[in-house]
Design an enzyme around this catalytic site. Structure first.
Site, short mmCIF file in Angstrom:
data_model
loop_
_atom_site.label_atom_id
_atom_site.label_comp_id
_atom_site.label_asym_id
_atom_site.label_seq_id
_atom_site.Cartn_x
_atom_site.Cartn_y
_atom_site.Cartn_z
N SER A 113 -31.53 16.42 -16.94
CA SER A 113 -30.93 17.02 -18.14
C SER A 113 -30.08 16.03 -18.92
O SER A 113 -29.75 16.28 -20.08
CB SER A 113 -30.07 18.22 -17.75
OG SER A 113 -29.03 17.81 -16.88
N HIS A 123 -38.05 18.10 -19.78
CA HIS A 123 -36.83 18.82 -19.41
C HIS A 123 -36.96 20.32 -19.71
O HIS A 123 -36.95 20.74 -20.86
CB HIS A 123 -35.62 18.24 -20.15
CG HIS A 123 -34.34 18.96 -19.85
ND1 HIS A 123 -33.40 19.26 -20.81
CD2 HIS A 123 -33.86 19.47 -18.68
CE1 HIS A 123 -32.41 19.92 -20.25
NE2 HIS A 123 -32.65 20.06 -18.97
N GLU A 179 -37.86 20.13 -23.55
CA GLU A 179 -37.65 18.86 -24.25
C GLU A 179 -38.58 17.80 -23.65
O GLU A 179 -38.61 17.61 -22.43
CB GLU A 179 -36.20 18.40 -24.12
CG GLU A 179 -35.21 19.30 -24.85
CD GLU A 179 -33.76 18.89 -24.63
OE1 GLU A 179 -32.97 19.00 -25.56
OE2 GLU A 179 -33.42 18.48 -23.49
N ASN A 233 -28.19 19.40 -24.81
CA ASN A 233 -26.95 19.07 -24.11
C ASN A 233 -26.06 18.11 -24.90
O ASN A 233 -24.90 17.93 -24.55
CB ASN A 233 -27.25 18.49 -22.73
CG ASN A 233 -27.55 19.57 -21.72
OD1 ASN A 233 -26.91 20.62 -21.71
ND2 ASN A 233 -28.54 19.35 -20.87
#
Length: 385
Positions: free
Chosen positions: A116, A137, A149, A187
């Site tokens: 991540s 991801h 992702e 993130n």
């Protein structure tokens, strides 16, 4: 296609369920026999519930179950066309794993990490054939969350990202392409949702219940930042924040808070431990928010301005396309609107004014406005209109 999944925790098991449901033979690897058994039972229970709800036929559920092959022998990965690791977020552990894996899989096997926040390029650098390495991801829980992702490393061969994007789409997911920068899209862009909420709390401007109320009831977010951090777990959320801050060469925009660090140090991880920002003890009385709309609107304006600023900066630095940025935040963290479209709706000039007022008040780089926002205001442009 035979797909190998390494790691049978919640994420690995979820990914295994996704790809097995999509019709692939899956080899799910874990050295921990108990963890592997728990994962198998969890997947079987999920498939049974889906069949009971009519979301999957009994035949399809049985076929999916038959395609799943738990194992503790990595040598069984010799015929895999794709291997995705979902192990601990430790660079050295992942690098060592892929060094070992390259001696087992074929030269055509694609290698992928579900990390991540770690550098895809750094993991790929441990491989003899880094051109076949890529980031894939998923978001937790993988069978439910639509977003994935796709992150090529510097070494990734041309065309592989597009191939993986098409493959992910065939699994019924929504892939977005991200540059290999800390936190990728979600993130990275989402950090102010947590960080600025904590800052508002630390200043005594509002308490946790009021901040959560403002961002859900007035802002339209599905969960408030404190409830969400408790749900994710501070063992996860704090570590990601710290990782992104370090990876960005200690850019103040991503600076962790002592407030969350102390919860992390105490082992107060949130729901999973019964205590975080909130208490989850059976006798706990939920705190009552101050439902002052004027106060709530200030909170929303402040947090939202920083989120929009982060999205604009990601666009300016080509972290992702405009449309992928919007898709990532609405499908990856369930924001009520894409942040760039939200900026158009609020007025980019007003967003910039909020940021400039915060910077004038604090003189901290966490509030510096993206040059893209300034240019768009100057040239009277919009992200979509």
């Amino acid at each position: 296609m035979i797909i190998g999944i390494i790691g049978s925790g919640a994420m690995g098991a979820g990914i295994a369920q996704v790809v097995a449901t999509a019709g692939h033979t899956v080899r799910l690897l874990d050295q921990n026999a108990e963890a592997l058994q728990r994962a198998s039972h969890s997947i079987e229970a999920n498939l049974r519930k889906l069949a009971e709800k009519g979301k999957l036929t009994t035949e399809a559920a049985n076929a999916t179950r038959a395609r799943l092959h738990p194992t503790n022998d990595i040598q069984q990965f010799t015929d895999c066309a794709l291997v995705i690791e979902a192990v601990i977020e430790d660079l050295m552990v992942k690098q060592q794993l892929f060094r070992q894996l390259e001696g087992i899989v074929s030269v055509d096997c694609v290698l992928a990490s579900n990390t991540s926040s770690l550098s895809i390029t750094s993991i790929a650098a441990a491989c003899q054939r880094p051109e076949r390495f890529i980031g894939i991801h998923f978001f937790n829980p993988a069978p439910v969350m639509q977003l994935v992702e796709v992150i090529p490393a510097i070494q990734t061969r041309s065309g592989l990202a597009a191939e993986i994007r098409n493959l992910v789409e065939s699994w019924g997911k929504l892939p977005v392409l991200a540059k290999d920068t800390p936190g990728f899209i979600v993130n990275r862009v989402a950090r102010p949702f947590y960080g600025e909420a904590i800052r508002i709390l630390e200043e005594g401007f509002a308490d946790i219940a009021t901040i959560d109320w403002a961002l859900t009831e007035l802002g339209g977010f599905r969960m408030g930042p404190f409830a969400l951090m408790d749900f994710i777990g501070h063992d996860v959320n704090y570590r990601v924040t710290e990782s992104v801050f370090t990876a960005f060469f200690y850019d103040p925009r991503y600076k962790p808070s002592f407030t969350q660090k102390r919860l992390f140090e105490a082992g107060y991880y949130g729901r999973k431990t019964g205590r975080g920002f909130y208490s989850y003890a059976p006798e706990a009385v939920p705190p009552v928010p101050n439902r002052d709309e004027a106060l709530g609107n200030v909170i929303v304006s402040r947090v939202l301005a920083l989120l929009i600023n982060e999205a604009a900066d990601a666009l300016a630095l080509n972290v992702a396309s405009r449309d992928d940025l919007e898709l990532a935040m609405t499908k990856g963290v369930n924001y009520p609107k894409g942040l760039l479209a939200w900026a158009d709706e609020l007025g980019i000039a007003d967003v910039l004014d909020t940021l400039d007022h915060l910077y004038a008040e604090y003189h901290e780089d966490r509030y510096r406005a993206s040059p893209l926002l300034r240019r768009m205001v100057r040239e009277r442009q919009h992200f979509f209109m």
